[in-house]
Design a protein around this motif. Structure first.
Motif, PDB file in Angstrom:
ATOM      1  N   LEU A   1     119.392 -43.124  -9.572  1.00 36.33           N
ATOM      2  CA  LEU A   1     120.695 -42.457  -9.585  1.00 36.33           C
ATOM      3  C   LEU A   1     121.746 -43.441 -10.085  1.00 36.33           C
ATOM      4  CD1 LEU A   1     122.634 -40.121  -8.868  1.00 36.33           C
ATOM      5  CD2 LEU A   1     122.754 -41.082  -6.547  1.00 36.33           C
TER       6      LEU A   1
ATOM      7  N   VAL B   1     123.765 -36.276  -4.552  1.00 36.68           N
ATOM      8  CA  VAL B   1     125.198 -36.546  -4.699  1.00 36.68           C
ATOM      9  C   VAL B   1     125.918 -35.469  -3.901  1.00 36.68           C
ATOM     10  CG1 VAL B   1     127.128 -36.799  -6.288  1.00 36.68           C
ATOM     11  CG2 VAL B   1     124.842 -37.545  -6.983  1.00 36.68           C
TER      12      VAL B   1
ATOM     13  N   THR C   1     127.928 -38.940 -12.431  1.00 35.11           N
ATOM     14  CA  THR C   1     126.592 -39.357 -11.993  1.00 35.11           C
ATOM     15  C   THR C   1     125.523 -38.768 -12.904  1.00 35.11           C
ATOM     16  OG1 THR C   1     126.295 -37.471 -10.486  1.00 35.11           O
ATOM     17  CG2 THR C   1     127.372 -39.440  -9.593  1.00 35.11           C
TER      18      THR C   1
ATOM     19  N   THR D   1     132.234 -44.996 -11.414  1.00 40.12           N
ATOM     20  CA  THR D   1     133.320 -44.599 -10.517  1.00 40.12           C
ATOM     21  C   THR D   1     134.615 -44.308 -11.270  1.00 40.12           C
ATOM     22  OG1 THR D   1     134.013 -46.879 -10.142  1.00 40.12           O
ATOM     23  CG2 THR D   1     132.333 -45.980  -8.664  1.00 40.12           C
TER      24      THR D   1
ATOM     25  N   PHE E   1     126.636 -40.890  -1.929  1.00 38.98           N
ATOM     26  CA  PHE E   1     125.472 -41.196  -2.759  1.00 38.98           C
ATOM     27  C   PHE E   1     124.269 -41.388  -1.842  1.00 38.98           C
ATOM     28  CE2 PHE E   1     129.084 -43.234  -5.096  1.00 38.98           C
ATOM     29  CZ  PHE E   1     129.159 -42.278  -6.103  1.00 38.98           C
TER      30      PHE E   1
ATOM     31  N   ALA F   1     125.844 -44.010 -11.167  1.00 35.93           N
ATOM     32  CA  ALA F   1     127.186 -43.476 -10.925  1.00 35.93           C
ATOM     33  C   ALA F   1     128.221 -44.403 -11.546  1.00 35.93           C
ATOM     34  CB  ALA F   1     127.437 -43.325  -9.427  1.00 35.93           C
TER      35      ALA F   1
END
Length: 725
Positions: free
Chosen positions: A569, A374, A354, A573, A384, A571
């Protein structure tokens, strides 16, 4: 003003008072279209006899016919008029057509119409014109200062406006210098403390009568951002310390006061300067800095009138500078508080990499209540968080801090997104009533805050998301164009009356998620749908770049208005490989406890985690035994290997386990205590049916224990618990 002939005349809709400049009072009369003098000022009555009105009017009419007309429509010239003493006297006149009397379709002409005529004896006309020009210049200067200097709360912008107002109306060069504490928003210095002063604004007159900044500033003089040389105490400049202006027109005297040679003084005294005013920025009894004005091209030296005008401007400007200083302090405090409440910009969890970006608002809005978070959850899952509290300033930041703490507390209970948001909504409704600004004890309000929460499970590669009035995130699946999640947001927090819904997504490895607040996609000069499209395209272009580089690129592309703060934000995965997961389903039979230990031992050996066999056997034995005894079957056992080892035992019961204190005579009750000592973290979470008890053990820690001095994992653990081997 009185009328000498009001019979049959229309009422004049304004009053003309005495006209004075530089101590010289001018006379003024209204020349009537039908002849004669319509109105007289008191000064005109002293200079003329009203009985000579017709003769004066006739002479003025003749003078107007041959006088000069300027660009403003006024007529100027000389006229000989009978004075009160009976001696004809030459007067300098300025005549303005009164369009309000003649009408817009009858422009003033020398032969007819109503005229306002200002009269000054010719012998005093030059002095009066100079004084009038100065008065008009001071009026323009005062108006520009009043409308421009206090229009912003930015400290540097305020000082820049002050410097540029003074040039060229009052001076050729102007500089504003502030003490270091004030520049950083701190309280101004008190007493005789030795404080450094830094140049923060400057302005210079250009050849065309305009104003420039740094480009027109003399190269050898202290420039923008530089500290001023230390100046010794001297009687000449001491009044500045006491809050008074100092006017100096003798540069040699100034150099002596500064104890500098001509070469040394070039950093302070501009080349060719012949007159100086230095005056303190004085507010609340404390000196914030100084304003320095130099005349170089202007021939006249500064005088007391100039110093008085500058003192009037700086007294008002000092309050604006002090207000900007206070705002700077509050803004920096709020930003520091805001950033301290946010996680580190870059985080790496077992579930995702992240990167977060926070951009405070500019101008009067300042820092607000936008935030992201986070949260590391059980079993390698990651939460999140993104939210937006209504308002700006310290109050919004404090309310955001309370919401963030509440979210972290609720997330630690391993609640599903919908459940967490529902609990948070109840909390806002029940315990945070509407804020009353007039009551200092009133709770900080969180009503109307928007909030989004998502939980990603890297084992099942699924992400559940729920929203309380917050925009849905953007999801970029590998090989596909980014799309906004089809999510129905519930009402904002504290509204109540509506249920919340969640959506579940399958996210393969490398999926990019973008959570954001509305400040990113709202701008007055652009439609929101256009900005959403730009946001999607920007994410698509930069999806393969490092996360830390994507955020600034997106912000640069969308160019947020900065009227609201922005939180973004990102992210990317990750998932747990299938060969790092082992799970079994066991019946609720006491005989399977040994089999559960055997299954766990065999799997750990296959993973090369022999150091964890002893502790994991104990954990599995205790948790499976408790599940058989208190919950029933079927019982699920799962091991997950990453940088930690996760052990899960699931059962159909909704009863949460709890630690209890056992005394020496108790035969049981020590199982969970032992589990808690063996695991680095442990806990329990509800499922849709039943619960899961989970533990985490650090793999690297146990490797280190096993390699330190030849002890086995069993010996290290038993020695740690002070158990005889």
């Amino acid at each position: 003003m009185n009328s000498s002939d009001r019979a049959g005349s229309e009422e004049v809709p304004f009053l003309i008072c005495g006209i004075e400049a530089g101590g010289i009072e001018a006379a003024a009369v209204v020349l009537h279209a039908r002849g004669g003098i319509h109105l007289w000022t008191p000064a005109a009555r002293r200079l003329f006899r009203e009985t000579d009105g017709e003769r004066i009017a006739e002479n003025l009419r003749r003078a107007l016919a041959v006088g000069h007309r300027d660009d403003g429509g006024a007529h100027r010239g000389n006229a000989v008029l009978p004075s009160a003493s009976g001696v004809p006297t030459e007067f300098r006149y300025t005549a303005h057509p009164l369009s309000r009397l003649t009408g817009p379709d009858q422009p003033g002409r020398p032969a007819d119409g109503n005229w306002l005529v200002v009269l000054v004896p010719s012998r005093r006309a030059v002095a009066w014109e100079a004084a009038r020009e100065r008065s008009e210049r001071y009026a323009r200067l005062s108006h520009a200062a009043a409308t421009g200097i206090g229009a912003t709360l930015d400290l540097v912008d305020t000082t820049n406006r002050l410097a540029r107002v003074l040039v060229p109306e009052l001076t050729d060069l102007a500089a504003v210098d502030l003490t270091e504490p004030v520049l950083h928003g701190e309280e101004p210095p008190k007493g005789d403390t030795d404080i450094r002063i830094r140049r923060v604004a400057m302005a210079a007159a250009d050849a065309n009568g305009g104003v420039t900044g740094q480009e027109g500033w003399p190269d050898e003089v202290v420039g923008l951002g530089h500290l001023l040389p230390w100046v010794p105490e001297s009687p000449l400049l001491h009044p500045v310390v006491e809050g008074a202006a100092v006017v100096v027109s003798d540069m040699e005297q100034l150099r002596e006061a500064l104890s500098m040679t001509p070469q040394e003084s070039r950093a302070i005294i501009p080349r060719g300067a012949h007159s100086l005013i230095v005056i303190p920025l004085f507010a609340r009894g404390l000196i914030l800095g100084t304003v320095t004005a130099w005349r170089v091209q202007t021939e006249a030296d500064f005088d007391d009138a100039d110093a008085g005008m500058l003192a009037e401007i700086t007294s008002r400007a000092a309050l604006s500078v002090d207000n900007a200083r206070r705002y700077t302090r509050e803004h920096r405090t709020a930003v520091a508080l805001q950033r301290s409440l946010l996680p580190r910009p870059v985080l790496r969890t077992p579930a995702a990499d992240t990167a977060g970006t926070y951009l405070p608002a500019e101008g009067d809005a300042g820092v607000g209540g936008d935030w992201f978070d986070v949260i590391a959850l059980s079993s390698l899952r990651t939460g999140f968080v993104v939210g937006d509290v209504v308002g700006h300033g310290l109050g919004a930041t404090a309310a955001m801090g309370r919401l963030r703490t509440a979210v972290q507390t609720l997330a630690d209970l391993d609640l599903e997104p919908v459940e967490l948001i529902s609990h948070l909504d109840d909390l806002v409704l029940s315990y945070w009533p509407e804020h009353d600004p007039g009551d200092p004890t009133s709770e900080l309000a969180a009503q109307g805050a928007t909030f989004l929460y998502g939980v990603y499970d890297p084992v099942g590669r699924r992400c559940a998301i729920a929203s309380a009035g917050h925009p849905p995130p953007l999801v970029a699946l590998p090989g596909r164009e980014p799309e906004f999640v089809d999510l129905s947001p519930g009402p904002p927090l504290g509204v109540g009356g509506m249920p919340f819904e969640s959506v579940e997504l399958d996210l393969p490895d490398g999926t990019l998620l973008a959570f954001f607040t509305d400040g990113l996609i709202e701008r007055r000069d652009a439609d929101i749908s256009t900005l959403l499209g730009e946001f999607r395209r920007s994410i698509d272009r930069n999806r393969d770049r490092p996360l830390i580089d994507i955020g600034p690129e997106v912000l640069g592309t969308l160019d947020p208005s900065r009227e609201d703060d922005v939180a973004l934000l990102l992210a990317r995965t990750r998932s747990v490989p299938e060969d790092a997961i082992a799970d079994w389903e066991l019946p609720a039979d006491p005989s399977v406890v040994s089999r559960a230990r055997e299954l766990a031992t065999r799997q750990l050996s296959a993973w090369g985690l022999d150091e964890l066999v002893f502790s994991t056997e104990l954990v599995v034995s205790e948790l499976v035994t408790n599940a058989i005894r208190y919950a029933g079957g079927p019982i699920g056992l799962r091991l997950i290997r990453d940088n930690i080892l996760v052990c899960e035992v699931s059962d159909p019961s909704n009863t949460q386990p709890r630690l209890r204190r056992s005394v020496a005579t108790d035969e049981g009750g020590r199982g969970l205590f032992l589990v808690a000592q063996l695991a680095s973290r442990w806990g329990s979470r509800y499922r849709r049916t039943g619960k899961t008890i989970w533990t985490e053990q650090g793999i690297e820690t146990m490797h280190a224990l096993g390699a330190s001095g030849g002890e086995s994992g069993e010996e290290a653990l038993l020695n740690a618990f002070d158990v005889e081997w």
